[in-house]
Each structure stands twice: as C-alpha cells, then as structure tokens.
Design a protein around this motif. Structure first.
Motif, PDB file in Angstrom:
ATOM      1  N   LEU A 315      -8.807 -33.355 -29.525  1.00 24.41           N
ATOM      2  CA  LEU A 315      -9.707 -32.457 -28.793  1.00 24.41           C
ATOM      3  C   LEU A 315      -9.047 -31.102 -28.580  1.00 24.41           C
ATOM      4  O   LEU A 315      -7.850 -31.026 -28.277  1.00 24.41           O
ATOM      5  CB  LEU A 315     -10.055 -33.051 -27.422  1.00 24.41           C
ATOM      6  N   ASP A 316      -9.809 -30.041 -28.709  1.00 21.81           N
ATOM      7  CA  ASP A 316      -9.323 -28.704 -28.391  1.00 21.81           C
ATOM      8  C   ASP A 316      -9.600 -28.421 -26.911  1.00 21.81           C
ATOM      9  O   ASP A 316     -10.295 -29.191 -26.226  1.00 21.81           O
ATOM     10  CB  ASP A 316     -10.017 -27.673 -29.284  1.00 21.81           C
ATOM     11  N   HIS A 317      -9.063 -27.305 -26.411  1.00 23.21           N
ATOM     12  CA  HIS A 317      -9.237 -26.972 -24.984  1.00 23.21           C
ATOM     13  C   HIS A 317     -10.711 -26.966 -24.565  1.00 23.21           C
ATOM     14  O   HIS A 317     -11.068 -27.608 -23.561  1.00 23.21           O
ATOM     15  CB  HIS A 317      -8.601 -25.614 -24.677  1.00 23.21           C
ATOM     16  N   PRO A 318     -11.605 -26.256 -25.269  1.00 31.14           N
ATOM     17  CA  PRO A 318     -13.007 -26.249 -24.818  1.00 31.14           C
ATOM     18  C   PRO A 318     -13.677 -27.613 -24.935  1.00 31.14           C
ATOM     19  O   PRO A 318     -14.616 -27.905 -24.173  1.00 31.14           O
ATOM     20  CB  PRO A 318     -13.670 -25.223 -25.747  1.00 31.14           C
ATOM     21  N   HIS A 319     -13.203 -28.467 -25.850  1.00 37.47           N
ATOM     22  CA  HIS A 319     -13.754 -29.819 -25.938  1.00 37.47           C
ATOM     23  C   HIS A 319     -13.414 -30.616 -24.684  1.00 37.47           C
ATOM     24  O   HIS A 319     -14.263 -31.341 -24.154  1.00 37.47           O
ATOM     25  CB  HIS A 319     -13.197 -30.550 -27.162  1.00 37.47           C
ATOM     26  N   VAL A 320     -12.175 -30.480 -24.218  1.00 40.64           N
ATOM     27  CA  VAL A 320     -11.772 -31.187 -23.000  1.00 40.64           C
ATOM     28  C   VAL A 320     -12.550 -30.641 -21.804  1.00 40.64           C
ATOM     29  O   VAL A 320     -13.076 -31.410 -20.982  1.00 40.64           O
ATOM     30  CB  VAL A 320     -10.256 -31.056 -22.760  1.00 40.64           C
ATOM     31  N   ALA A 321     -12.638 -29.319 -21.706  1.00 44.85           N
ATOM     32  CA  ALA A 321     -13.383 -28.716 -20.597  1.00 44.85           C
ATOM     33  C   ALA A 321     -14.838 -29.183 -20.591  1.00 44.85           C
ATOM     34  O   ALA A 321     -15.457 -29.296 -19.527  1.00 44.85           O
ATOM     35  CB  ALA A 321     -13.312 -27.193 -20.684  1.00 44.85           C
ATOM     36  N   SER A 322     -15.384 -29.483 -21.766  1.00 46.30           N
ATOM     37  CA  SER A 322     -16.779 -29.907 -21.874  1.00 46.30           C
ATOM     38  C   SER A 322     -17.019 -31.292 -21.301  1.00 46.30           C
ATOM     39  O   SER A 322     -18.181 -31.702 -21.135  1.00 46.30           O
ATOM     40  CB  SER A 322     -17.222 -29.866 -23.332  1.00 46.30           C
ATOM     41  N   LEU A 323     -15.949 -32.031 -20.987  1.00 47.53           N
ATOM     42  CA  LEU A 323     -16.115 -33.309 -20.300  1.00 47.53           C
ATOM     43  C   LEU A 323     -16.703 -33.112 -18.900  1.00 47.53           C
ATOM     44  O   LEU A 323     -17.190 -34.066 -18.289  1.00 47.53           O
ATOM     45  CB  LEU A 323     -14.769 -34.033 -20.201  1.00 47.53           C
ATOM     46  N   ALA A 324     -16.665 -31.884 -18.389  1.00 50.05           N
ATOM     47  CA  ALA A 324     -17.262 -31.589 -17.085  1.00 50.05           C
ATOM     48  C   ALA A 324     -18.780 -31.457 -17.169  1.00 50.05           C
ATOM     49  O   ALA A 324     -19.454 -31.461 -16.138  1.00 50.05           O
ATOM     50  CB  ALA A 324     -16.666 -30.304 -16.517  1.00 50.05           C
ATOM     51  N   CYS A 325     -19.326 -31.316 -18.358  1.00 51.72           N
ATOM     52  CA  CYS A 325     -20.779 -31.196 -18.542  1.00 51.72           C
ATOM     53  C   CYS A 325     -21.468 -32.471 -18.032  1.00 51.72           C
ATOM     54  O   CYS A 325     -20.958 -33.575 -18.250  1.00 51.72           O
ATOM     55  CB  CYS A 325     -21.072 -30.980 -20.032  1.00 51.72           C
ATOM     56  N   PRO A 326     -22.601 -32.361 -17.324  1.00 48.42           N
ATOM     57  CA  PRO A 326     -23.451 -31.189 -17.101  1.00 48.42           C
ATOM     58  C   PRO A 326     -23.247 -30.517 -15.745  1.00 48.42           C
ATOM     59  O   PRO A 326     -24.139 -29.824 -15.255  1.00 48.42           O
ATOM     60  CB  PRO A 326     -24.847 -31.802 -17.190  1.00 48.42           C
ATOM     61  N   ARG A 327     -22.078 -30.709 -15.139  1.00 49.60           N
ATOM     62  CA  ARG A 327     -21.855 -30.111 -13.826  1.00 49.60           C
ATOM     63  C   ARG A 327     -21.661 -28.590 -13.932  1.00 49.60           C
ATOM     64  O   ARG A 327     -21.427 -28.058 -15.014  1.00 49.60           O
ATOM     65  CB  ARG A 327     -20.652 -30.775 -13.154  1.00 49.60           C
ATOM     66  N   ALA A 328     -21.738 -27.917 -12.798  1.00 53.92           N
ATOM     67  CA  ALA A 328     -21.663 -26.449 -12.776  1.00 53.92           C
ATOM     68  C   ALA A 328     -20.227 -25.990 -12.980  1.00 53.92           C
ATOM     69  O   ALA A 328     -19.309 -26.464 -12.307  1.00 53.92           O
ATOM     70  CB  ALA A 328     -22.200 -25.925 -11.451  1.00 53.92           C
ATOM     71  N   MET A 329     -20.032 -25.046 -13.913  1.00 56.86           N
ATOM     72  CA  MET A 329     -18.704 -24.492 -14.184  1.00 56.86           C
ATOM     73  C   MET A 329     -18.821 -22.986 -14.380  1.00 56.86           C
ATOM     74  O   MET A 329     -19.768 -22.489 -14.994  1.00 56.86           O
ATOM     75  CB  MET A 329     -18.097 -25.125 -15.431  1.00 56.86           C
ATOM     76  N   LEU A 330     -17.821 -22.285 -13.874  1.00 51.65           N
ATOM     77  CA  LEU A 330     -17.717 -20.831 -14.026  1.00 51.65           C
ATOM     78  C   LEU A 330     -16.404 -20.504 -14.716  1.00 51.65           C
ATOM     79  O   LEU A 330     -15.339 -20.952 -14.284  1.00 51.65           O
ATOM     80  CB  LEU A 330     -17.762 -20.148 -12.655  1.00 51.65           C
ATOM     81  N   PHE A 331     -16.475 -19.737 -15.796  1.00 56.07           N
ATOM     82  CA  PHE A 331     -15.286 -19.266 -16.509  1.00 56.07           C
ATOM     83  C   PHE A 331     -15.338 -17.744 -16.589  1.00 56.07           C
ATOM     84  O   PHE A 331     -16.342 -17.177 -17.044  1.00 56.07           O
ATOM     85  CB  PHE A 331     -15.227 -19.836 -17.937  1.00 56.07           C
ATOM     86  N   ILE A 332     -14.257 -17.099 -16.154  1.00 54.93           N
ATOM     87  CA  ILE A 332     -14.138 -15.644 -16.283  1.00 54.93           C
ATOM     88  C   ILE A 332     -12.810 -15.347 -16.966  1.00 54.93           C
ATOM     89  O   ILE A 332     -11.763 -15.817 -16.525  1.00 54.93           O
ATOM     90  CB  ILE A 332     -14.191 -14.930 -14.915  1.00 54.93           C
ATOM     91  N   ASN A 333     -12.841 -14.578 -18.035  1.00 57.55           N
ATOM     92  CA  ASN A 333     -11.630 -14.089 -18.688  1.00 57.55           C
ATOM     93  C   ASN A 333     -11.669 -12.577 -18.766  1.00 57.55           C
ATOM     94  O   ASN A 333     -12.730 -11.962 -18.613  1.00 57.55           O
ATOM     95  CB  ASN A 333     -11.480 -14.689 -20.088  1.00 57.55           C
ATOM     96  N   GLY A 334     -10.518 -11.958 -19.007  1.00 58.39           N
ATOM     97  CA  GLY A 334     -10.419 -10.510 -19.049  1.00 58.39           C
ATOM     98  C   GLY A 334     -10.262  -9.966 -20.460  1.00 58.39           C
ATOM     99  O   GLY A 334      -9.487 -10.515 -21.250  1.00 58.39           O
ATOM    100  N   SER A 335     -10.964  -8.890 -20.761  1.00 58.31           N
ATOM    101  CA  SER A 335     -10.852  -8.278 -22.096  1.00 58.31           C
ATOM    102  C   SER A 335      -9.481  -7.643 -22.312  1.00 58.31           C
ATOM    103  O   SER A 335      -9.077  -7.410 -23.450  1.00 58.31           O
ATOM    104  CB  SER A 335     -11.948  -7.227 -22.273  1.00 58.31           C
ATOM    105  N   GLN A 336      -8.756  -7.354 -21.222  1.00 61.54           N
ATOM    106  CA  GLN A 336      -7.422  -6.775 -21.331  1.00 61.54           C
ATOM    107  C   GLN A 336      -6.322  -7.825 -21.149  1.00 61.54           C
ATOM    108  O   GLN A 336      -5.145  -7.480 -21.059  1.00 61.54           O
ATOM    109  CB  GLN A 336      -7.245  -5.680 -20.276  1.00 61.54           C
ATOM    110  N   ASP A 337      -6.703  -9.087 -21.123  1.00 64.14           N
ATOM    111  CA  ASP A 337      -5.751 -10.173 -20.916  1.00 64.14           C
ATOM    112  C   ASP A 337      -4.932 -10.379 -22.184  1.00 64.14           C
ATOM    113  O   ASP A 337      -5.464 -10.781 -23.225  1.00 64.14           O
ATOM    114  CB  ASP A 337      -6.511 -11.457 -20.562  1.00 64.14           C
ATOM    115  N   LYS A 338      -3.634 -10.129 -22.114  1.00 63.20           N
ATOM    116  CA  LYS A 338      -2.771 -10.239 -23.286  1.00 63.20           C
ATOM    117  C   LYS A 338      -2.362 -11.675 -23.585  1.00 63.20           C
ATOM    118  O   LYS A 338      -1.752 -11.951 -24.611  1.00 63.20           O
ATOM    119  CB  LYS A 338      -1.525  -9.368 -23.087  1.00 63.20           C
TER     120      LYS A 338
END
Length: 392
Positions: A315-338
């Motif tokens: 499993l890749d990272h988003p596949h593991v995170a998808s185990l939380a489906c269908p519950r509510a999840m918020l993801f925020i990333n930054g365009s300047q995040d190195k």
C-alpha cells in the motif's frame, strides 16, 4: 630530568595521535570508489524499485470488491507490517501529576501506562462547563527537534522547567504563528489530549536529544523484532482509547489532528482506529514515487519515523489514508513546502478522492493546497476548528 623526559615522550605521543587523526580525516574526505551503488541516500536503482511497486492491496487493485471486507484485510496488512505491538498493561493507571486553571478550561499533566514496558507523559485540557465534550487527540510534529513533544501542541504547565517553557514558546512561534493549537481548541469547547511520542520530550535519550541517533536507535529496536515508528502509532491508538474512556469525553465525537509528522500520525490513526470520527492532517501527504526518487534535492523523508517494514510492497501512503473512508478527513499541504512537492501531493489527493467517491462520500474528503511553506499558521488552525465544528 624526569620532567623533560616525560614531556618528550608526551610530545611524541601527541605527534603520533595528531598524525593518525589527520590521516583518518583525510581518508574520510578523499576515499571514494569509482564504482558505487548508493548516492544521495538512495540506491542508484531507485527508479527500478519504484516501477516494481504495484500496491496490490490498494482499493481497486485488490481482488476484494466489498469495501468493508477490503478495509479489514488492508488494515490487517498494515498491522502485520507494524511488527510486534507493545504488550498491553492491565490498565492505564492514570496519575494526575499537576493541574492548573486556565481561561475557560483546566490543564492537567498526566502519567499513563500505555504498555507493560513504559509509562507515557501527557497533557489533557478539559473545558469548563458540563460535558461530555467532543475531543481531539493532538499529535505533535517531528521537525528534527526532539527536546519537546506534547509541549508543541499544548502550552507547558507551570510545573515544567523554564527551559522547556522557553523552548516550546520558540518552537510554536516558528511553526504555529505563536498559537498553541491545543489551547486554541480547548477554548472552543474541546477536550484536548497530547502525549510524547517515543524519542520526544520526556521519552527521549538520557544523553540529551540528538537527531542523528534516532535512526540508530530505531535500527536497534528492530533487532528486538519491533518497529519504533509502529510503537508511536500503537501509542496513538492506545491514547485514543483512553480518551474515549474519560468521563468528560463524548466517545462518539473524537477527532485527531497534527502538522508534519503529526499530520502523518493523524491520518494513520484515522486509518487504523474506528474511534476517530474526523481527522485533520496538515503538511504530510505524498506518493512514494515522488517522495523516494531522485527528482528533488531532498532524498531523506523522515526515515524510520514513518517506516513500517515492507508496507510499501502492499500500500502507498494515500492507500493507507483511504482506510479512513468514508469518515470526514481534511488534508492541507503547502505549495511552498520543500518536503512534499506539489506533484506528489496532487497525485495522492486524486487517489484518495477516487476511494471516497467510490463509496459515495467524496463530500467528506477535503483536500487543499495553500500558498504556504511547511507550517501550520493561524488560518490553518482556524480551518481545523471549522472542520471539527462541522464534523464533531
């Protein structure tokens, strides 16, 4: 005469020691082979490794077509890769070490027995008024800064050393715009819990915090058949169970949140615990093909702090995170995040939306890329509060 002889002998010894120190330092700088197999912290065949990652347990790749059945099987695969869990204790044996009143809530320092092996220091904030209240397990960041842990999330209590208090203020100023996220949520009616992860704060090294020793200690832990990163996740699961048992907490309304490694811990916890109703992850999501390639100058991405042996073969990272489906999840990333470049973030977000959409729950997954660096500014904290307000 004896003194002159001693100085002469000492001088020769100093000369010999100095010569060998020079020789070893010269070799360390100059010794390179024309043929090699590793560069920039990766094997030279990294691209071939990435091509061979097919993620056969991912939703849509797995032959399992019932979503609940897939989630059980995929979750078990994650636990299998987490190696041996810490042995459970007979109870949490909670001790209140210190308590103080704050504006609208009470702050406590606790000591918890999360395993038969160890106790864990934690902070909890209890709002004024009648409960039970919604609650949030706040998960602290990495930052290469191990001296404090829970104190990154909740303002240190007066029982702490002045060095700890000063360090926490400086850290929160740099990453959270001088606002302790835990205190912010408590003022708005949430019970807030935050504990030190293994290697941080009061669970650190006797010799003092050294980032360069983290990977060495994690490797040594594997010699016992256990995984240090997995212990962090197991403790996050146990801490959430404790939170659900507190009389002040409504166990049906528990969320989790964090930034950076805390963001990783948040979606990992939401993926593995049915206790979590909603989770918010700031500045930690990508795909392995972007994270572990030669595309970018950075080729070290947390190492043992987010590594379960063999998991990427399934499993890749988003596949593991998808185990939380269908519950509510918020993801925020930054365009300047190195640390997490936009192409990997966008791929991961798209993969997760495919999963939530397949279950008719795409409106419960919120993914955003903001014009910001690797941080959790005030507006992100306000966004977390609004998200929990709707979902907890």
């Amino acid at each position: 005469m004896r003194r002159r002889l001693f100085l002469a002998v000492k001088g020769r010894r100093l000369f010999v020691v100095g010569f060998w120190l020079f020789a070893f330092s010269f070799c360390a700088v100059a010794q390179k082979r024309t043929k090699y197999e590793f560069k920039r912290n990766l094997p030279v065949y990294a691209d071939s490794l990435l091509k061979d990652l097919t993620f056969p347990m991912a939703w849509g790749n797995s032959p399992i077509t019932d979503f609940d059945e897939w989630r059980r099987a995929a979750r078990q695969r994650v636990f299998d890769c987490m190696l041996t869990p810490p042995p459970a204790s007979d109870g949490y044996d909670v001790k209140v070490l210190f308590e103080e009143r704050r504006d609208g809530y009470t702050a406590r320092k606790l000591e918890l027995r999360l395993s038969r092996y160890y106790t864990v220091p934690a902070y909890v904030l209890i709002p004024d008024g009648e409960g039970p209240f919604p609650a949030v397990n706040l998960l602290h960041d990495h930052g290469g800064h191990l001296f404090i842990g829970k104190e990154k999330m909740i303002r240190p209590l007066a029982c702490e050393d002045s060095t700890v208090i000063k360090d926490a203020d400086e850290w929160v100023r740099s990453l959270y715009e001088s606002q302790f996220l835990g205190d912010y949520l408590a003022r708005h009616g949430y019970v807030v819990f935050s504990a030190d992860a293994p290697m941080w704060g009061e669970r650190g090294q006797q010799e003092g915090p050294r980032r360069d020793r983290y990977d060495m200690i994690a490797g040594n832990m594997m010699m016992y058949g256990i995984d240090l990163s997995a212990y962090m996740t197991y403790d996050d699961l146990s801490g959430t169970e404790l939170l659900a048992q507190m009389p002040e907490v409504d166990a049906r309304r528990i969320g989790c949140a964090g930034c950076s490694m805390g963001g990783y811990r948040a979606w990992m916890l939401a993926a593995l615990s049915d206790r979590i109703k909603a989770g918010a992850a700031i500045c930690w999501m990508t795909t392995t093909d972007e994270q572990m390639s030669f595309k970018y100058s950075r080729t070290e991405n947390g190492g043992f702090a987010n590594c379960f042996p063999g998991l990427r073969r399934w499993l890749d990272h988003p596949h593991v995170a998808s185990l939380a489906c269908p519950r509510a999840m918020l993801f925020i990333n930054g365009s300047q995040d190195k640390l997490f470049h936009v192409p990997g973030v966008e791929k991961a977000f798209a993969m997760m939306h495919d999963v939530w959409r397949s279950q008719g729950a795409d409106d419960r997954l919120e993914t955003e890329i903001w014009d910001m660096p690797h941080s959790c500014p005030l507006r992100a904290q306000e966004r977390i509060l609004q998200f929990f307000g709707r979902n907890l």
